[in-house]
Design a protein around this motif. Structure first.
Motif, PDB file in Angstrom:
ATOM      1  N   SER A  17       9.172   6.408  -3.856  1.00  0.00           N
ATOM      2  CA  SER A  17       7.899   5.449  -3.659  1.00  0.00           C
ATOM      3  C   SER A  17       7.680   5.427  -2.104  1.00  0.00           C
ATOM      4  O   SER A  17       8.531   5.506  -1.294  1.00  0.00           O
ATOM      5  N   ASN A  18       6.303   5.186  -1.986  1.00  0.00           N
ATOM      6  CA  ASN A  18       6.093   4.925  -0.706  1.00  0.00           C
ATOM      7  C   ASN A  18       5.169   3.692  -0.567  1.00  0.00           C
ATOM      8  O   ASN A  18       4.782   2.915  -1.745  1.00  0.00           O
ATOM      9  N   GLU A  19       4.587   3.271   0.728  1.00  0.00           N
ATOM     10  CA  GLU A  19       3.842   2.075   0.804  1.00  0.00           C
ATOM     11  C   GLU A  19       2.549   2.082   0.069  1.00  0.00           C
ATOM     12  O   GLU A  19       1.929   1.060   0.216  1.00  0.00           O
ATOM     13  N   THR A  20       1.727   3.320   0.270  1.00  0.00           N
ATOM     14  CA  THR A  20       0.433   3.215  -0.232  1.00  0.00           C
ATOM     15  C   THR A  20      -0.076   3.593  -1.786  1.00  0.00           C
ATOM     16  O   THR A  20      -0.922   3.207  -2.114  1.00  0.00           O
ATOM     17  N   HIS A  21       1.073   4.496  -2.291  1.00  0.00           N
ATOM     18  CA  HIS A  21       0.703   4.669  -3.660  1.00  0.00           C
ATOM     19  C   HIS A  21       2.034   5.518  -4.208  1.00  0.00           C
ATOM     20  O   HIS A  21       2.995   5.423  -3.642  1.00  0.00           O
ATOM     21  N   CYS A  23       4.219   4.121  -6.557  1.00  0.00           N
ATOM     22  CA  CYS A  23       5.365   3.198  -6.555  1.00  0.00           C
ATOM     23  C   CYS A  23       5.803   2.732  -7.696  1.00  0.00           C
ATOM     24  O   CYS A  23       4.714   2.435  -8.721  1.00  0.00           O
ATOM     25  N   LYS A  39       3.156  -1.838  -8.118  1.00  0.00           N
ATOM     26  CA  LYS A  39       2.006  -2.828  -7.786  1.00  0.00           C
ATOM     27  C   LYS A  39       1.376  -3.439  -8.687  1.00  0.00           C
ATOM     28  O   LYS A  39       0.429  -4.123  -8.505  1.00  0.00           O
TER      29      LYS A  39
END
Length: 68
Positions: A17-21, A23, A39
């Motif tokens: 996972s990453n911070e923008t998508h 996840c 999210k």
């Protein structure tokens, strides 16, 4: 199967996972593995048997889903 995530515990965020998508989190219940969107935790949980989840992980590691 989509289910309520109330019975799942030990949620952890995927290392991919990453911070923008993209996840996702994985949680555990007796005999089940749950996957949900980090999210949108109230958006539902996909539930898999532990054996199906192990098989899926094995196929990922072996490259069975790699584009050819």
């Amino acid at each position: 199967m989509v289910t309520s995530d109330r019975k799942f515990t030990g949620w952890r965020k995927s290392s991919r996972s990453n911070e923008t998508h993209d996840c996702v989190e994985v949680g555990f219940a007796p005999g089940l593995v749950g996957v949900r969107d980090t999210k949108d935790r109230d958006g539902g949980t996909l539930a898999f048997s532990r054996s199906a989840w192990r098989d899926f992980g094995g196929k990922l590691r072996s490259g069975a889903f790699d584009e050819r």
